[in-house]
Design a protein around this motif. Structure first.
Motif, PDB file in Angstrom:
ATOM      1  N   ALA A 194       0.554  -1.061  -0.239  1.00  0.00           N
ATOM      2  CA  ALA A 194      -0.095   0.328   0.367  1.00  0.00           C
ATOM      3  C   ALA A 194       0.605   1.434   0.103  1.00  0.00           C
ATOM      4  CB  ALA A 194      -0.384   0.203   1.368  1.00  0.00           C
ATOM      5  N   ALA A 195       1.970   1.233   0.315  1.00  0.00           N
ATOM      6  CA  ALA A 195       2.909   2.214   0.237  1.00  0.00           C
ATOM      7  C   ALA A 195       3.035   3.179  -0.598  1.00  0.00           C
ATOM      8  CB  ALA A 195       4.101   2.272   0.153  1.00  0.00           C
ATOM      9  N   GLY A 196       2.775   2.879  -1.944  1.00  0.00           N
ATOM     10  CA  GLY A 196       2.687   3.807  -3.321  1.00  0.00           C
ATOM     11  C   GLY A 196       1.574   4.673  -3.223  1.00  0.00           C
ATOM     12  N   ALA A 197       0.035   4.207  -2.647  1.00  0.00           N
ATOM     13  CA  ALA A 197      -0.969   4.557  -2.722  1.00  0.00           C
ATOM     14  C   ALA A 197      -0.874   5.678  -1.746  1.00  0.00           C
ATOM     15  CB  ALA A 197      -1.628   3.896  -2.508  1.00  0.00           C
ATOM     16  N   GLY A 256      -7.273   6.009   4.594  1.00  0.00           N
ATOM     17  CA  GLY A 256      -6.729   7.044   3.551  1.00  0.00           C
ATOM     18  C   GLY A 256      -6.563   8.077   4.364  1.00  0.00           C
ATOM     19  N   PHE A 257      -5.583   9.237   3.176  1.00  0.00           N
ATOM     20  CA  PHE A 257      -5.100  10.480   3.848  1.00  0.00           C
ATOM     21  C   PHE A 257      -4.530  11.350   2.912  1.00  0.00           C
ATOM     22  CE2 PHE A 257      -1.522  13.505   5.629  1.00  0.00           C
ATOM     23  CZ  PHE A 257      -2.188  13.699   6.287  1.00  0.00           C
ATOM     24  N   ALA A 258      -4.504  12.906   2.671  1.00  0.00           N
ATOM     25  CA  ALA A 258      -4.284  13.329   1.657  1.00  0.00           C
ATOM     26  C   ALA A 258      -3.707  14.968   2.833  1.00  0.00           C
ATOM     27  CB  ALA A 258      -4.862  13.572   0.471  1.00  0.00           C
ATOM     28  N   ALA A 297      -7.838   5.670   0.347  1.00  0.00           N
ATOM     29  CA  ALA A 297      -8.859   4.602   1.027  1.00  0.00           C
ATOM     30  C   ALA A 297      -8.859   3.709   0.264  1.00  0.00           C
ATOM     31  CB  ALA A 297      -9.455   4.950   1.721  1.00  0.00           C
ATOM     32  N   LYS A 298      -9.683   4.042  -0.688  1.00  0.00           N
ATOM     33  CA  LYS A 298     -10.477   2.439  -1.718  1.00  0.00           C
ATOM     34  C   LYS A 298      -9.482   1.506  -2.327  1.00  0.00           C
ATOM     35  CE  LYS A 298     -14.697   5.211  -2.627  1.00  0.00           C
ATOM     36  NZ  LYS A 298     -15.793   6.007  -3.634  1.00  0.00           N
ATOM     37  N   ALA A 299      -8.274   2.977  -2.850  1.00  0.00           N
ATOM     38  CA  ALA A 299      -7.314   1.828  -3.087  1.00  0.00           C
ATOM     39  C   ALA A 299      -6.820   1.182  -1.587  1.00  0.00           C
ATOM     40  CB  ALA A 299      -6.218   2.764  -3.199  1.00  0.00           C
ATOM     41  N   ASN A 300      -6.207   0.861  -0.934  1.00  0.00           N
ATOM     42  CA  ASN A 300      -6.077   0.219   0.511  1.00  0.00           C
ATOM     43  C   ASN A 300      -6.781  -0.659   0.171  1.00  0.00           C
ATOM     44  OD1 ASN A 300      -3.592   1.903   0.281  1.00  0.00           O
ATOM     45  ND2 ASN A 300      -4.216   3.289   1.417  1.00  0.00           N
ATOM     46  N   GLN A 330     -11.864  -4.802   8.521  1.00  0.00           N
ATOM     47  CA  GLN A 330     -12.176  -2.839   8.428  1.00  0.00           C
ATOM     48  C   GLN A 330     -10.822  -2.815   9.978  1.00  0.00           C
ATOM     49  OE1 GLN A 330     -15.406  -3.242   7.351  1.00  0.00           O
ATOM     50  NE2 GLN A 330     -15.715  -3.245   5.528  1.00  0.00           N
ATOM     51  N   VAL A 331     -11.125  -1.120   9.780  1.00  0.00           N
ATOM     52  CA  VAL A 331     -10.716  -0.496  10.871  1.00  0.00           C
ATOM     53  C   VAL A 331     -12.019  -0.118  11.787  1.00  0.00           C
ATOM     54  CG1 VAL A 331     -10.318   2.006  11.552  1.00  0.00           C
ATOM     55  CG2 VAL A 331      -9.574   0.663   9.545  1.00  0.00           C
ATOM     56  N   LYS A 332     -11.322  -0.947  12.820  1.00  0.00           N
ATOM     57  CA  LYS A 332     -12.457  -0.118  14.285  1.00  0.00           C
ATOM     58  C   LYS A 332     -12.682   0.864  14.680  1.00  0.00           C
ATOM     59  CE  LYS A 332     -13.667  -5.635  14.015  1.00  0.00           C
ATOM     60  NZ  LYS A 332     -13.971  -6.196  14.987  1.00  0.00           N
ATOM     61  N   LEU A 333     -13.278   1.863  14.909  1.00  0.00           N
ATOM     62  CA  LEU A 333     -12.961   2.775  15.807  1.00  0.00           C
ATOM     63  C   LEU A 333     -13.962   2.715  17.526  1.00  0.00           C
ATOM     64  CD1 LEU A 333     -13.307   6.117  13.375  1.00  0.00           C
ATOM     65  CD2 LEU A 333     -11.386   4.745  14.034  1.00  0.00           C
ATOM     66  N   ALA A 334     -12.884   2.925  18.232  1.00  0.00           N
ATOM     67  CA  ALA A 334     -14.017   2.933  19.905  1.00  0.00           C
ATOM     68  C   ALA A 334     -14.606   4.200  19.445  1.00  0.00           C
ATOM     69  CB  ALA A 334     -12.634   3.385  20.808  1.00  0.00           C
TER      70      ALA A 334
END
Length: 550
Positions: free
Chosen positions: A13-16, A105-107, A128-131, A138-142
């Motif tokens: 995923a690093a490239g994305a 995903g982050f920008a 995020a969709k590419a990753n 899936q990410v689980k947020l408290a």
């Protein structure tokens, strides 16, 4: 996720995730007067943040947060009778983090407009969709309840950026002059200041405006024996703090003496730079003729300015949950204190060892009202009566240890870097019974008192280590007898903390700080404090760093 799988997937995923951007540390050189210009008002920040949140949701994000950051820095550096450098910098921009298809995903962008932020949000969703194509869980947020519109400020008495540069230069040159007049061969001194203006907004309903200040005065003194070419140094015993320029207005009540016969003075809440440099120059000349230590087992009496670094490396880092789980592996290693190790209920330290994490302590570097994902900060136990009871966690880590609440440990060094788990203030609690430093030393038959932090090394699991210091004094039959040199102690984390036999009371408690603690790839820097009182450790192995092996 197993560690090997994590490393492999994060490589794919690093490239994305790569988004070109300008350096965060330096920022743009500016006129010092600009450091006092007000930033964008909160109404405008809210409108800009909403543009990013709305764009992220429209593009398919199930969660989004926007951080508008303005970072101001000023460094004044002198050497002997000259000013070596003065720099004032500003960095300003926006970072957008999202969850889409269950994946981060982050920008980021330095185009701080509604259109610019919306574009960054859309890019973050695309990333995020590419990753998501390589993400197995899936990410689980408290859960976090939205705080609405709130604000928090470092409770400073004097904004250091309002102090004329000439006043700072005059102070530093007077520090240098004091050292030179007393016989120092070389001396340098510096004042570093940081102001982070952070605005956080999220789809949870938080709009948080924070104004954070930090300052770090320091110096280094060197003495040389011209005949032999031998030289010795001593660094300042100041601590970087989360305060304003009032830290450099010394108050007699804030001074704490080391044990009788040591010449050491500790500082709390304010710092006397001129006094410390005078003591440092005296000590650095004494170090030229000090006795070289005889290796062996000693009881160590460790000053808070020294012990803070040992806490940082042997407790703070190994209890970061990403290290424990193996996610943080390439930069400075993982941790011996795994979930399996904790499950065995193995003793981390003696019953005297109580270590807390917090993001609230006044004057500390890590003090903020909310972390960088909108979690209200708190204090909690890490080690209780020698037993490991908890770790340091962010929202997406809590479920990994069966918890449903973040510890408020998310931080990013700038708007252009994604936030991740960073160390809070981690501190050893003072003793509950009244005990002065002199009383503690009085019970030592053969020992060494160490003040100030020096060079160190620690292995990739934060277990086996070696620490030096700034000044060392022999303790014989309960008294300081003479200065020593070439001292370092070796131990493993568990043996060291289990050897803790006495801790001075609250009256001796002080903060040490790390102004630039590195972590992660790409690397980020954060600031964190560690508190303690003077503490005794029994039977620790001491080596002579000047002796050659073989």
């Amino acid at each position: 996720m197993k560690r090997r799988d994590f490393v492999g997937l994060s490589g794919l995923a690093a490239g994305a995730l790569f988004v070109p951007s300008i350096p965060a540390f330096a920022g743009n050189l500016i006129d010092p007067a600009r450091l006092l210009e007000p930033g964008v008002d909160t109404a405008m920040k809210k409108r800009l943040a909403d543009a990013g949140l709305n764009a992220a949701k429209s593009a398919g994000a199930t969660y989004a947060d926007v951080r508008i950051g303005r970072s101001l820095n000023q460094n004044v550096f002198t050497r002997e009778k000259q000013v070596q450098g003065i720099s004032s910098t500003e960095s300003y921009g926006v970072g957008v983090r999202v969850i889409a298809n269950g994946t981060w995903g982050f920008a980021s962008t330095n185009s701080v407009t509604e259109a610019g932020i919306a574009k960054a949000a859309q890019l973050a969703v695309q990333i995020a969709k590419a990753n998501a194509k390589v993400q197995k869980e899936q990410v689980k947020l408290a859960p976090v309840k939205g705080h609405g519109e709130v604000a928090w400020k470092t409770p400073i008495q004097q904004n250091g950026f309002e102090v004329p540069i000439k006043d700072k230069v005059d102070l530093l040159l007077s520090v240098n002059a004091k050292a030179l007049d007393m016989g120092a061969s070389f001396v340098n001194s510096t004042i570093q200041q940081v102001n982070e203006q952070k605005y956080f907004a999220s789809t949870d309903g938080s709009y948080i405006d924070q104004d954070i200040h930090r300052i770090y005065p320091s110096f280094g003194v060197t003495a040389i024996d011209r005949a032999s070419g031998k030289f010795r140094t001593r660094q300042a015993l100041s601590a970087p703090v989360g305060m304003g320029y009032e830290y450099l207005t010394p108050k007699a009540a804030d001074k704490i003496a080391g044990p009788a016969g040591s010449d050491v003075i500790g500082y709390r809440n304010s710092y006397d730079m001129l006094e410390d440099v005078a003591i440092a120059t005296k000590q650095v000349k004494q170090k030229l003729t000090a006795k070289s230590v005889t290796p062996g087992k000693y009881d160590l009496v460790l000053d808070p300015h020294h012990l803070g670094l040992t806490i940082h490396e042997s407790v703070g880092h190994p209890l970061e949950l990403d290290r424990v789980l193996g996610y943080e592996a390439n930069y400075a290693g993982t941790s011996f204190a795994t979930l399996e190790w904790r499950a065995k209920n193995l003793p981390y330290g003696s019953k005297l060892v109580n270590i807390v994490a917090d993001k609230l302590q006044p004057g500390s570097l890590g003090a903020v009202g909310y972390d960088d994902e909108g979690v209200k900060t708190k204090q909690w136990d890490l080690i209780k009566e020698g037993t490991l009871v908890d770790y340091q966690k962010t929202r997406d880590q809590a479920h990994m240890v069966g918890q449903n609440e973040s510890d408020g440990c998310s931080y990013s060094q700038s708007w252009q870097d994604v936030q991740f788990q960073r160390m809070p203030n981690v501190s050893l609690q003072p003793g509950k019974s009244k005990l002065s430093v002199d009383e503690l030393v009085r019970n030592v038959d053969k020992g060494i008192y160490i003040a100030g932090n020096g060079s160190f090394s620690i292995d990739q699991q934060r277990y086996n280590f070696q620490f030096g210091g700034q000044v060392f004094y022999a303790i014989e039959k309960g008294k300081i007898t003479e200065m020593l040199e070439d001292v370092a102690y070796q131990a493993n984390t568990q043996d060291f903390w289990n050897s803790c036999s006495a801790i001075c009371d609250q009256s001796d408690y002080r903060l040490f700080g790390a102004f630039n603690d590195g972590k992660g790839q790409p690397s980020q820097s954060s600031a964190v404090s560690h508190g303690s009182a003077t503490t005794r450790f029994n039977g620790v192995n001491v080596i002579n760093t000047a002796r050659k092996i073989g």
